[in-house]
Design an enzyme around this catalytic site. Structure first.
Site, mmCIF file in Angstrom:
data_model
loop_
_atom_site.group_PDB
_atom_site.id
_atom_site.type_symbol
_atom_site.label_atom_id
_atom_site.label_comp_id
_atom_site.label_asym_id
_atom_site.label_seq_id
_atom_site.Cartn_x
_atom_site.Cartn_y
_atom_site.Cartn_z
ATOM 1 C CD GLU A 59 -7.836 15.378 -11.889
ATOM 2 O OE1 GLU A 59 -8.564 14.749 -12.676
ATOM 3 O OE2 GLU A 59 -6.681 15.075 -11.633
ATOM 4 C CE1 TYR A 82 -10.133 4.672 15.545
ATOM 5 C CE2 TYR A 82 -8.327 3.184 16.052
ATOM 6 C CZ TYR A 82 -9.380 3.969 16.471
ATOM 7 O OH TYR A 82 -9.706 4.048 17.799
#
Length: 209
Positions: free
Chosen positions: A73, A119
């Site tokens: 990948e 967050y």
């Protein structure tokens, strides 16, 4: 950070991700930039059992120069490095809840991890759904390049999350935050949910960048 220390940190934090179920078997691949290239986990390696000395090294043109054969990948990673200046690391996991979201047909492709908590806004930002492609298909890199650096993170349809960041440790933390937010989103599906509003997101972006 010198290369030897980064190799040790990669092995340590990759084991932590594996031990906590963020990856299974040989799933996932992680890279981090060094002065003269990029370190990336080897193909078919398990994140829980990395040998720091055998982590693959690529030069700045992404040619394999040392260590075991790099992840298949690698094109995903290179696309983020090439399109987002300042990228210091890329984390691609098959974590359960983010992958579950990537399989749902009704997620917003332009905002598939909506602003549920401060967050996820601060550490991840808006997340794009990238159309399905076969693992190892270089077309995936083209799809990331087509985003033109506008997103630090993406969900690969029916595959899992990939997150970029300025350095290795903060990028791991961002990937963890994305997974935890995905867990909340899956858990809360069908319930009336209060999302952060536009002004809340704008304030977070102004204060935390």
């Amino acid at each position: 950070m010198n290369e030897n220390q980064l190799r040790e940190d990669m092995a340590r934090l990759c084991k932590s991700l594996f031990d906590r179920g963020f990856s299974v078997g040989s799933a996932g691949n992680i890279s981090a930039r060094v002065e003269d290239g990029v370190l990336i986990t080897p193909t078919n390696s398990c994140l829980g059992f990395l040998d720091p000395a055998r982590i693959s090294k690529l030069d700045n043109d992404f040619h394999h120069v040392a260590g075991d054969k790099p992840s298949k990948e690698v094109f995903l990673h290179r696309a983020f490095y090439d399109t987002r200046p300042g990228t210091g690391a890329v984390v691609h996991l098959h974590s359960t809840y983010a992958t579950a979201l990537s399989c749902l047909s009704d997620v917003d492709p332009d905002d598939c991890i909506p602003p549920l908590t401060p967050y996820v806004v601060m550490r991840v930002g808006r997340v794009k759904l990238v159309p399905y492609f076969r693992p190892g298909d270089a077309r995936g890199g083209d799809l990331i390049r087509a985003l033109e650096g506008r997103y630090a993170a993406a969900l690969l349809a029916n595959h899992g999350p990939v997150v970029s960041g300025k350095d290795f440790i903060s990028t791991v933390y961002a990937a963890e935050e994305l997974e935890e937010t995905a867990k909340l989103l899956v858990t809360l599906r069908g319930a009336p949910v209060r999302m952060l509003q536009g002004q809340d997101v704008a304030e977070l972006n102004k204060v935390f960048g």
